[in-house]
Design a protein around this motif. Structure first.
Motif, PDB file in Angstrom:
ATOM      1  N   PRO A   8     -12.793  -1.807 -10.643  1.00 57.37           N
ATOM      2  CA  PRO A   8     -13.202  -1.362 -11.794  1.00 57.37           C
ATOM      3  C   PRO A   8     -12.092  -0.849 -13.250  1.00 57.37           C
ATOM      4  O   PRO A   8     -12.720  -1.958 -13.991  1.00 57.37           O
ATOM      5  N   ALA A   9     -11.009  -0.769 -12.792  1.00 54.32           N
ATOM      6  CA  ALA A   9     -10.374  -0.569 -13.479  1.00 54.32           C
ATOM      7  C   ALA A   9      -9.773  -2.523 -13.861  1.00 54.32           C
ATOM      8  O   ALA A   9     -10.070  -2.944 -15.538  1.00 54.32           O
ATOM      9  N   ALA A  10     -10.348  -3.440 -12.555  1.00 61.76           N
ATOM     10  CA  ALA A  10      -9.260  -4.648 -13.034  1.00 61.76           C
ATOM     11  C   ALA A  10     -10.682  -5.840 -13.608  1.00 61.76           C
ATOM     12  O   ALA A  10     -10.292  -6.879 -14.122  1.00 61.76           O
ATOM     13  N   LYS A  11     -11.828  -5.000 -13.748  1.00 63.44           N
ATOM     14  CA  LYS A  11     -12.716  -5.982 -13.957  1.00 63.44           C
ATOM     15  C   LYS A  11     -13.116  -5.281 -15.272  1.00 63.44           C
ATOM     16  O   LYS A  11     -13.186  -6.902 -16.090  1.00 63.44           O
ATOM     17  N   ALA A  12     -12.323  -4.610 -15.593  1.00 64.38           N
ATOM     18  CA  ALA A  12     -12.338  -3.928 -17.288  1.00 64.38           C
ATOM     19  C   ALA A  12     -11.552  -4.901 -17.620  1.00 64.38           C
ATOM     20  O   ALA A  12     -11.285  -5.616 -19.297  1.00 64.38           O
ATOM     21  N   VAL A  13     -10.188  -5.077 -17.337  1.00 65.21           N
ATOM     22  CA  VAL A  13      -9.294  -6.200 -17.433  1.00 65.21           C
ATOM     23  C   VAL A  13      -9.489  -7.610 -18.188  1.00 65.21           C
ATOM     24  O   VAL A  13      -9.373  -8.085 -18.562  1.00 65.21           O
ATOM     25  N   ILE A  14     -10.393  -7.442 -16.956  1.00 66.94           N
ATOM     26  CA  ILE A  14     -10.709  -9.295 -16.914  1.00 66.94           C
ATOM     27  C   ILE A  14     -11.679  -9.053 -17.830  1.00 66.94           C
ATOM     28  O   ILE A  14     -11.287 -10.451 -18.588  1.00 66.94           O
ATOM     29  N   VAL A  35      -3.737 -10.146 -11.241  1.00 71.28           N
ATOM     30  CA  VAL A  35      -3.311  -9.962  -9.846  1.00 71.28           C
ATOM     31  C   VAL A  35      -1.803 -10.406 -10.270  1.00 71.28           C
ATOM     32  O   VAL A  35      -1.182  -9.339  -9.697  1.00 71.28           O
ATOM     33  N   TRP A  36      -1.100 -11.006 -10.514  1.00 73.01           N
ATOM     34  CA  TRP A  36      -0.095 -11.218 -10.414  1.00 73.01           C
ATOM     35  C   TRP A  36       0.746 -10.015 -11.793  1.00 73.01           C
ATOM     36  O   TRP A  36       1.621  -9.629 -11.242  1.00 73.01           O
ATOM     37  N   LEU A  37      -0.336  -9.705 -13.007  1.00 71.05           N
ATOM     38  CA  LEU A  37       0.314  -8.245 -13.492  1.00 71.05           C
ATOM     39  C   LEU A  37       0.933  -6.683 -12.609  1.00 71.05           C
ATOM     40  O   LEU A  37       1.529  -6.480 -11.965  1.00 71.05           O
ATOM     41  N   ARG A  38      -0.400  -7.488 -11.421  1.00 66.12           N
ATOM     42  CA  ARG A  38       0.210  -6.293 -10.367  1.00 66.12           C
ATOM     43  C   ARG A  38       1.025  -6.191  -9.656  1.00 66.12           C
ATOM     44  O   ARG A  38       1.538  -5.275  -8.997  1.00 66.12           O
ATOM     45  N   LEU A  39       1.359  -7.417  -8.865  1.00 64.54           N
ATOM     46  CA  LEU A  39       2.347  -7.684  -8.384  1.00 64.54           C
ATOM     47  C   LEU A  39       3.840  -7.390  -8.266  1.00 64.54           C
ATOM     48  O   LEU A  39       4.412  -6.478  -7.556  1.00 64.54           O
ATOM     49  N   PRO A  69      -7.209   0.451 -24.184  1.00 65.01           N
ATOM     50  CA  PRO A  69      -5.671  -0.503 -24.483  1.00 65.01           C
ATOM     51  C   PRO A  69      -5.939  -0.893 -23.051  1.00 65.01           C
ATOM     52  O   PRO A  69      -5.757  -0.104 -21.661  1.00 65.01           O
ATOM     53  N   VAL A  70      -5.529  -2.030 -23.055  1.00 61.08           N
ATOM     54  CA  VAL A  70      -5.621  -3.173 -21.947  1.00 61.08           C
ATOM     55  C   VAL A  70      -4.176  -2.439 -21.050  1.00 61.08           C
ATOM     56  O   VAL A  70      -4.323  -2.734 -20.194  1.00 61.08           O
ATOM     57  N   LEU A  71      -3.336  -2.224 -21.736  1.00 58.64           N
ATOM     58  CA  LEU A  71      -1.997  -1.858 -21.395  1.00 58.64           C
ATOM     59  C   LEU A  71      -2.057  -0.857 -20.078  1.00 58.64           C
ATOM     60  O   LEU A  71      -1.560  -0.647 -18.880  1.00 58.64           O
ATOM     61  N   VAL A  72      -3.236   0.295 -20.806  1.00 54.59           N
ATOM     62  CA  VAL A  72      -3.474   1.568 -20.046  1.00 54.59           C
ATOM     63  C   VAL A  72      -4.212   1.392 -18.550  1.00 54.59           C
ATOM     64  O   VAL A  72      -3.160   1.673 -17.610  1.00 54.59           O
ATOM     65  N   LEU A  73      -5.088   0.382 -18.889  1.00 52.44           N
ATOM     66  CA  LEU A  73      -5.026  -0.187 -17.391  1.00 52.44           C
ATOM     67  C   LEU A  73      -4.651  -0.782 -16.268  1.00 52.44           C
ATOM     68  O   LEU A  73      -5.000  -0.137 -15.338  1.00 52.44           O
ATOM     69  N   VAL A  74      -3.715  -1.981 -17.274  1.00 52.18           N
ATOM     70  CA  VAL A  74      -2.830  -2.091 -15.795  1.00 52.18           C
ATOM     71  C   VAL A  74      -1.701  -1.451 -16.233  1.00 52.18           C
ATOM     72  O   VAL A  74      -1.645  -1.721 -14.483  1.00 52.18           O
ATOM     73  N   GLY A  75      -1.349  -0.639 -16.448  1.00 55.74           N
ATOM     74  CA  GLY A  75      -0.308   0.571 -15.710  1.00 55.74           C
ATOM     75  C   GLY A  75      -1.103   1.240 -14.625  1.00 55.74           C
ATOM     76  O   GLY A  75      -0.363   1.828 -13.711  1.00 55.74           O
TER      77      GLY A  75
END
Length: 331
Positions: free
Chosen positions: A35-41, A51-55, A234-240
């Motif tokens: 769900p978090a990735a879908k919101a970011v996408i 995925v790259w940011l996650r890895l 914020p997108v940055l919060v979801l990526v975090g």
């Protein structure tokens, strides 16, 4: 003298309660990644960028941790099993996440994750066709049950109404997830779990970076906002969240759960991830599965569990078989 006896109460292993807590924590952490990735996408990043940011973020946190706690094991892994580590990073880490995130960008999160749970069925096929391993009948029954469950989820009797590319990506994530079992078999007894996770993250981030080209990533998107359950974040919060909670915390708690409970027990509890992912997707994204799809999901999970359990108990003569492990530890 007459001896008196006192009732004997069943003894609960000391590790059971903290192990259960760690396993549920891992399932929750992994379950929120979709769900978090879908919101970011939806906010503007591509599945590959996400995925790259996650890895990369997870590697920055996990590699120093592994060096501090499992330094000798990590160095041994790199020195003795370099080729397997590269394969693990490319397929079991980067490959499964790219396919899964691409699938959730085009399918409901619950369906994308259920497709990934076809991995045990694929492992059964590999063991029988490639390794010529004799397995109990329950293994074949579990594999068939999982495939039938997916047929119910996608409702093949009414034609495939789901996105074809999303379905292919979901099946790709299952194939990459199956590679985890195969490569874990090759490293059985030699690879430390934390060292393998950290090394795989680093390899995946470096190699995937050549494709994702992070120097061209729309970094300004990270400063933007995304809508989650009607709330702007914020997108940055979801990526975090994806990096810290859905990856680093998920991997470390999952590893701890396996050590306290054993891999089979922790693997069974890991199936809660599907329920959590579907529930979170419903609450924050408004995605709902029909009653028929929910029934199919139950069938898939039952088949996956049966196949995993049976595959860990091959029929004599013995042959090295990949044992079950925590599924969300590789998403």
């Amino acid at each position: 003298m007459t001896a008196t006896s006192t009732p004997v109460r069943p003894v609960v292993p000391r590790a059971a309660v903290p192990g259960l807590a760690l396993a549920l924590s891992a399932a929750f952490s992994f379950g929120t990644s979709g769900p978090a990735a879908k919101a970011v996408i939806d906010a503007g990043l591509t599945p590959l960028d996400t995925v790259w940011l996650r890895l990369a973020g997870a590697a920055v946190l996990l590699v120093p941790l592994a060096l501090a706690i499992r330094g000798p094991a990590l160095r041994t892994l790199v020195r003795r099993h370099r080729a397997l580590l590269v394969g693990y990073g490319l397929l079991s880490i980067a490959g499964v996440q790219v396919c899964y995130f691409f699938a959730v960008s085009r399918l409901p999160v619950g369906i994308a994750l259920l497709l990934e749970y076809l991995a045990p069925a694929l492992v059964i096929g590999w063991l029988v066709l490639v390794r010529r391993t004799r397995l109990p009948r329950e293994a074949f029954a579990g594999a068939l049950l999982a495939v039938c469950g997916i047929a119910v989820v996608v409702q093949v009797w009414s034609g495939l109404h789901l996105d074809l590319l999303g379905l292919l990506a979901g099946l790709g994530s299952a194939a990459c997830q199956a590679s985890f079992f195969v490569l874990s078999d090759r490293l059985a007894g030699e690879g430390d779990a934390l060292a393998l996770a950290a090394g795989g993250m680093a390899v995946g981030a470096v190699v995937l970076g050549l494709v994702a080209q992070p120097w061209q990533l729309p970094w300004s998107t990270l400063l933007g906002e995304a809508s989650v359950a009607g709330t702007v974040l914020p997108v940055l919060v979801l990526v975090g969240w994806i990096v810290v909670v859905s990856t680093v915390l998920a991997y470390t708690t999952g590893i701890g759960a396996v050590r306290l409970l054993s891999a089979p027990v922790a693997g069974v509890i890991a199936t809660v991830e599907v329920v959590i992912a579907a529930l979170v997707a419903w609450l924050v994204l408004g995605e709902r599965l029909s009653p028929v799809q929910l029934l199919g999901g139950v069938i898939v999970l039952c088949g996956a569990l049966l196949a995993q359990r049976a595959a860990s108990q091959p029929v004599p003569p013995p042959s090295p078989v990949p044992g079950p492990a925590v599924q969300e530890a590789h998403r």
